[in-house]
Design a protein around this motif. Structure first.
Motif, mmCIF file in Angstrom:
data_model
loop_
_atom_site.group_PDB
_atom_site.id
_atom_site.type_symbol
_atom_site.label_atom_id
_atom_site.label_comp_id
_atom_site.label_asym_id
_atom_site.label_seq_id
_atom_site.Cartn_x
_atom_site.Cartn_y
_atom_site.Cartn_z
ATOM 1 N N TYR A 23 44.334 35.379 34.827
ATOM 2 C CA TYR A 23 43.843 36.615 35.446
ATOM 3 C C TYR A 23 43.828 36.469 36.972
ATOM 4 O O TYR A 23 43.238 35.542 37.516
ATOM 5 N N GLY A 24 44.486 37.421 37.621
ATOM 6 C CA GLY A 24 44.529 37.382 39.077
ATOM 7 C C GLY A 24 45.831 36.833 39.621
ATOM 8 O O GLY A 24 46.048 36.828 40.835
ATOM 9 N N ASN A 27 48.201 38.102 35.351
ATOM 10 C CA ASN A 27 47.589 39.268 34.703
ATOM 11 C C ASN A 27 46.720 40.045 35.676
ATOM 12 O O ASN A 27 45.982 39.461 36.479
ATOM 13 N N THR A 28 46.776 41.376 35.564
ATOM 14 C CA THR A 28 46.004 42.276 36.409
ATOM 15 C C THR A 28 44.620 42.524 35.802
ATOM 16 O O THR A 28 44.315 42.080 34.701
ATOM 17 N N GLN A 29 43.818 43.307 36.539
ATOM 18 C CA GLN A 29 42.517 43.719 36.015
ATOM 19 C C GLN A 29 42.676 44.493 34.718
ATOM 20 O O GLN A 29 41.935 44.274 33.746
ATOM 21 N N ASP A 31 45.147 44.344 32.550
ATOM 22 C CA ASP A 31 45.549 43.402 31.498
ATOM 23 C C ASP A 31 44.327 42.649 30.969
ATOM 24 O O ASP A 31 44.149 42.486 29.760
ATOM 25 N N THR A 61 44.746 32.824 45.893
ATOM 26 C CA THR A 61 44.292 33.412 44.631
ATOM 27 C C THR A 61 42.985 32.826 44.107
ATOM 28 O O THR A 61 42.396 33.387 43.183
ATOM 29 N N ARG A 64 39.852 34.539 42.072
ATOM 30 C CA ARG A 64 40.183 35.889 41.601
ATOM 31 C C ARG A 64 39.822 36.095 40.135
ATOM 32 O O ARG A 64 39.421 37.195 39.735
ATOM 33 N N ILE A 68 37.701 39.236 38.665
ATOM 34 C CA ILE A 68 38.235 40.175 37.674
ATOM 35 C C ILE A 68 37.348 40.197 36.441
ATOM 36 O O ILE A 68 37.002 41.267 35.910
#
Length: 352
Positions: A23-24, A27-29, A31, A61, A64, A68
């Motif tokens: 995540y970050g 993968n996005t928020q 996702d 990063t 992150r 998230i």
């Protein structure tokens, strides 16, 4: 989904744990929200993160993942899941984590937990790990203990924060309600036993969980550590059950397949060792010969080992996550397990 108690605590965790280290970065928020919601819908109540995530760690990063995850956490009842995070110790080159912590001393431990709680938008962690030992130990693909690493360039012993001091700092946080239980990660048998000894003698918090690498290519846990887990009542949280994707079969079919191996060149030295490609081929062939996907074989093996409390899985797509979760319900028969042992005995632990 099945559940188990976390070590000697009353914390009940699912046998499958959702890892979040993509995540970050990959993968996005959105996702992450989808993955987390899906995991809860499948009975998974255990979420794993760390202050240094996403992985591989980079200055641009770092943290992150927790941020998230925090956006998702604030929308859920806090008692609907069990949350674990990790405190990074000193490590060369990682100056962007709290300015490059000099050690796992009281100030660094407290700062790490405080900052994690802020990013995660919660008042407490159910489980707080020391992400790796401060002292000199082989880890992250190293496999030989080197006594010379105990000395500085002038030949003097390198000082490290005592385990007692580390436990005392964690004890304060437990008493303040910031964490409920403690764990170790990437630890060796001597270290785990020493933490347990000091905790008993000094009436300090007892380690409840150990998060170490365990998969078909790395079964080093079976050499000494499993007896410690059994006799001391410690839960193993197995990470990297798919060996950085090498046990999914995708790199057997296409060495340039999209994945962490091809996206992050030079990372994860554990899986750069010469026996890894052949082991991947043999386990992939074994799975397919029995009508299984390589992922099902690899995950089911780890999920159902007697000493594994919970297995940390991760995915970059919902398709991957669904297969990882459904693999929990695949049980390997005696013939498959016997063939796994034959491969293991002929090419033991190619990725220590």
């Amino acid at each position: 989904m099945d559940y188990t108690l976390l070590g000697n605590t009353d914390i009940r965790v699912s046998k499958v744990c959702l890892g979040t280290m993509t995540y970050g970065d990959q993968n996005t928020q959105a996702d992450a929200n989808d993955q987390l919601d899906y995991a809860l819908s499948q009975g998974i109540n255990f979420i794993d993160t760390a202050e240094m995530y996403p992985v591989p760690p980079r200055a641009e990063t770092v943290t992150r993942t927790e941020t998230i995850l925090g956006h998702w956490i604030k929308t859920k009842p806090r008692d609907s899941f069990i949350l674990a995070s990790k405190i990074a110790g000193p490590r060369r080159g990682m100056h962007w984590i709290r300015g490059g912590p000099s050690g796992l001393d009281r100030d660094n431990i407290r700062a790490a937990v405080h900052d994690s709680l802020q990013r995660l938008q919660t008042d407490y962690l159910d489980l707080s790990y020391l992400h790796w030992p401060e002292r000199n130990v082989p880890m992250f693909g190293q496999y030989q203990f080197d006594p010379l690493a105990e000395l500085d360039k002038d030949g003097n012993p390198i000082a490290w924060v005592s385990m007692q001091a580390q436990l005392e700092a964690l004890d304060e946080l437990i008493k303040e309600g910031k964490i409920r239980a403690i764990g170790l990660s990437n630890e060796q048998p001597w270290g785990l036993m020493e933490f347990l000894r000091i905790a008993k003698e000094r009436n300090l918090p007892r380690v409840a969980a150990l998060q170490n690498c365990y998969n078909l290519m790395n079964r080093g846990m079976e050499f000494g550590m499993t007896e410690v887990l059994y006799r001391e009542g410690i839960s193993l949280m197995a990470y990297s059950p798919l060996a950085f994707g090498h046990l999914t079969g995708k790199y057997v079919d296409d060495p340039q397949a999209v994945g962490r191996v091809t996206q992050f060149l030079g990372y994860a030295q554990r899986y750069k060792k010469p026996g890894v490609p052949e082991a991947s081929k043999r386990y992939t062939a074994l799975a397919r010969a029995h009508g299984l996907s390589p992922t099902q074989l690899a995950l089911s093996f780890v999920y159902h080992r007697w000493f594994v409390g919970s297995t940390v899985i991760g995915a970059t797509s919902m398709t991957q996550l669904a297969e990882n979760v459904s693999s929990y319900f695949v049980k390997l028969n005696a013939d498959v397990l016997a063939e796994i042992e034959q491969i293991h005995l002929t090419m033991m632990n190619p990725a220590p």
